[in-house]
Design a protein around this motif. Sequence first.
Motif, mmCIF file in Angstrom:
data_model
loop_
_atom_site.group_PDB
_atom_site.id
_atom_site.type_symbol
_atom_site.label_atom_id
_atom_site.label_comp_id
_atom_site.label_asym_id
_atom_site.label_seq_id
_atom_site.Cartn_x
_atom_site.Cartn_y
_atom_site.Cartn_z
ATOM 1 N N LEU A 1 32.304 -39.092 -12.147
ATOM 2 C CA LEU A 1 32.130 -38.675 -13.544
ATOM 3 C C LEU A 1 32.779 -39.637 -14.542
ATOM 4 O O LEU A 1 32.234 -39.859 -15.626
ATOM 5 C CB LEU A 1 32.686 -37.267 -13.757
ATOM 6 C CG LEU A 1 31.972 -36.142 -13.021
ATOM 7 C CD1 LEU A 1 32.665 -34.822 -13.272
ATOM 8 C CD2 LEU A 1 30.514 -36.066 -13.432
ATOM 9 N N ALA B 1 30.800 -41.291 -17.652
ATOM 10 C CA ALA B 1 31.164 -40.976 -19.031
ATOM 11 C C ALA B 1 31.462 -42.241 -19.824
ATOM 12 O O ALA B 1 31.053 -42.371 -20.985
ATOM 13 C CB ALA B 1 32.374 -40.045 -19.055
ATOM 14 N N CYS C 1 28.187 -44.021 -20.647
ATOM 15 C CA CYS C 1 27.510 -43.380 -21.779
ATOM 16 C C CYS C 1 28.202 -43.726 -23.099
ATOM 17 O O CYS C 1 27.538 -44.024 -24.101
ATOM 18 C CB CYS C 1 27.478 -41.873 -21.591
ATOM 19 S SG CYS C 1 26.464 -41.314 -20.214
ATOM 20 N N TYR D 1 38.495 -33.183 -26.722
ATOM 21 C CA TYR D 1 37.981 -32.716 -25.427
ATOM 22 C C TYR D 1 38.060 -31.199 -25.338
ATOM 23 O O TYR D 1 37.116 -30.539 -24.887
ATOM 24 C CB TYR D 1 38.780 -33.313 -24.268
ATOM 25 C CG TYR D 1 38.807 -34.807 -24.172
ATOM 26 C CD1 TYR D 1 37.777 -35.594 -24.671
ATOM 27 C CD2 TYR D 1 39.873 -35.452 -23.574
ATOM 28 C CE1 TYR D 1 37.817 -36.974 -24.576
ATOM 29 C CE2 TYR D 1 39.914 -36.825 -23.461
ATOM 30 C CZ TYR D 1 38.892 -37.583 -23.963
ATOM 31 O OH TYR D 1 38.930 -38.939 -23.859
ATOM 32 N N VAL E 1 31.447 -34.870 -19.032
ATOM 33 C CA VAL E 1 30.932 -36.211 -19.347
ATOM 34 C C VAL E 1 30.667 -36.339 -20.844
ATOM 35 O O VAL E 1 30.999 -37.356 -21.461
ATOM 36 C CB VAL E 1 29.666 -36.516 -18.520
ATOM 37 C CG1 VAL E 1 28.968 -37.769 -19.022
ATOM 38 C CG2 VAL E 1 30.016 -36.660 -17.051
ATOM 39 N N ILE F 1 34.080 -36.655 -22.717
ATOM 40 C CA ILE F 1 34.685 -37.983 -22.549
ATOM 41 C C ILE F 1 33.869 -39.028 -23.309
ATOM 42 O O ILE F 1 34.419 -39.966 -23.891
ATOM 43 C CB ILE F 1 34.787 -38.351 -21.053
ATOM 44 C CG1 ILE F 1 35.614 -37.325 -20.301
ATOM 45 C CG2 ILE F 1 35.349 -39.750 -20.873
ATOM 46 C CD1 ILE F 1 37.059 -37.275 -20.627
ATOM 47 N N THR F 2 32.555 -38.866 -23.326
ATOM 48 C CA THR F 2 31.693 -39.794 -24.071
ATOM 49 C C THR F 2 31.984 -39.726 -25.563
ATOM 50 O O THR F 2 32.152 -40.764 -26.217
ATOM 51 C CB THR F 2 30.205 -39.479 -23.810
ATOM 52 O OG1 THR F 2 29.935 -39.647 -22.424
ATOM 53 C CG2 THR F 2 29.298 -40.381 -24.617
ATOM 54 N N ALA G 1 39.739 -42.157 -18.444
ATOM 55 C CA ALA G 1 38.818 -41.030 -18.244
ATOM 56 C C ALA G 1 39.202 -40.238 -16.994
ATOM 57 O O ALA G 1 39.103 -39.007 -16.992
ATOM 58 C CB ALA G 1 37.379 -41.533 -18.150
#
Length: 166
Positions: free
Chosen positions: A9, A13, A16, A55, A70, A73-74, A135
Amino acid sequence: FGARRILLLAPLAVLCALVVGCTLGLVAGYYGGWIDDVLMRVVDALLALPAILLYLVILAAAGPSPLNVVVAITVGGTPGIARLVRGLTLDLRSRDYVAAARLRGEHPLYIMVAEILVNARGPVLVDALLRVGYACIAIGTLGFLGLGLPPPEPDWGGMVARARRF
């Protein structure tokens, strides 16, 4: 065993965030003017919030799932990447090879990707690789707080949270 999901993941992330951040930074830095002002004010608004708070807000609203982790975090990583790429674009757009590409009649998208982004890849790649580690830590933290991956899926943070009582 808990690292499997995190190590899948976290790079996803960051990838992205890299795509979105590079797009915003290239457009803002290349065109400048009011486009730069609007995009960078949105980025600055996201940068003003602490990452963990961002988050938590996203995951509290959307619920804990791998996709939502994801996305969180993106969204948290995109502003930093956009600022970095914008700064590099502002520097590189005044170079002679960019002026030569403009004189050849190249499309702005080609100039942004093939001339500017290619020459900015070093710092962007280093930043992206550092963000993968951050991340991983963020996903573990979210798991510890109960907002990471759902309970049947093991992750470091969830495992530590469950083991605390022992």
